[in-house]
Design an enzyme around this catalytic site. Sequence first.
Site, PDB file in Angstrom:
ATOM      1  N   CYS A 171       0.699  -1.281   0.013  1.00 45.55           N
ATOM      2  CA  CYS A 171      -0.116   0.094  -0.020  1.00 45.55           C
ATOM      3  C   CYS A 171       1.104   1.399  -0.049  1.00 45.55           C
ATOM      4  CB  CYS A 171      -1.071   0.068   1.191  1.00 45.55           C
ATOM      5  SG  CYS A 171      -2.336   1.360   1.436  1.00 45.55           S
ATOM      6  N   PRO A 172       0.892   2.018  -0.935  1.00 49.00           N
ATOM      7  CA  PRO A 172       1.461   3.366  -0.978  1.00 49.00           C
ATOM      8  C   PRO A 172       1.204   4.418   0.016  1.00 49.00           C
ATOM      9  CG  PRO A 172       0.188   3.423  -2.841  1.00 49.00           C
ATOM     10  CD  PRO A 172       0.044   1.984  -2.264  1.00 49.00           C
TER      11      PRO A 172
END
Length: 380
Positions: A171-172
């Site tokens: 997940c950025p």
Amino acid sequence: MRCGKMAAPPPPPPAGAAGAWGGVRRRCQRLLYWVPVLFISSILCWSYYAYVTQLCLLTMTNIGEKVVCLVAYHIFFMLFVWSYWKTIFTLPMNPSKEFHLSYSDKESLEREPRGESQQEVLRRAAKDLPIYTRTMSGAIRYCDRCHLVKPDRCHHCSVCDKCILKMDHHCPWVNNCVGFSNYKFFLLFLAYSLMYCLFIAATDLQYFIKFWTNGLPDTQAKFHIMFLFFAAAMFSVSLSSLFGYHCWLVSKNKSTLEVFRAPIFRHRTDKNGFSLGFSKNLRQVFGDEKKYWLLPVFSSLGDGCSFPTCLVNQDPEQASTPGGLNSTSKNENHLFPAKPLRDSQSHLLTDTPSWSETSAKAEKGKVGMSNPALTMENET
């Protein structure tokens, strides 16, 4: 007329300079990975100022309304920040040393040509491990970057450059891999951020309406109130869909990666192979003690290296399992693996001995039975 000598080509840059440039580039990439986190953090800080100062303290006139809104807001804010922090800074868990190839096995794997010799090396490495999933070609799931046999539901993250236990996705927005160690925190982060946005939108709505009907004094608070409502409503829509999707994943005991590529067992592909029913699926993520369910503290069951699996029509050639599981009717649902969660952390299969204990007993007698017809395929 004399001809001049041809200019010699410039010498290649020294290896040390190339290595230093590569290190600088990697550090710059790591810094860029934090940009989404800084963006969310800046919006969170602005929303705190806009709601507490501009809306509650300067705009609201009713003392009771101020107190209730401020108390409730800080509860949601604290839970939101706590779960977000835990999701970001909880290190993803990697496979334990039992799944790494020994030095001699690594040498054998590199020395032998691809084929039966390499398959024999992996048979030796995997014979006592609780591994029941395969690649699409039926090969053992082996990572040639980490030099390990992948546990079930483990995948290699190209961003972290590591194998992550029960990997869901990278997940950025948290600059971290979401997997076994922090999946519960990620779910709570989605839940509390959604509640945070819905609470702000609900309590700000009447003042947002007053903004358009000229019912507010002409101060800078007007613009904070307007943008606060827009931001809260916009994030509520996106978060509700994402949170609903992950609630569905938990109810089915799936990861995001397993939705796009169903796990492949020895006998066949089974998209619901890890599902044990809604209650047990929920407890596998949140744990047995309900008092910890709503708090971002680790309470998930198991060790992340092996998972109980409910399979229909079990492969009759599967290695023998303790407790006579193979003697049951082939149309029943079978709880797998035969060597389940280590250290008895999971109460999902309380009557089945742990895989590490089974391996220890096997070592005292004959060499453990190797799973037949295993092949090797490198995966990253």
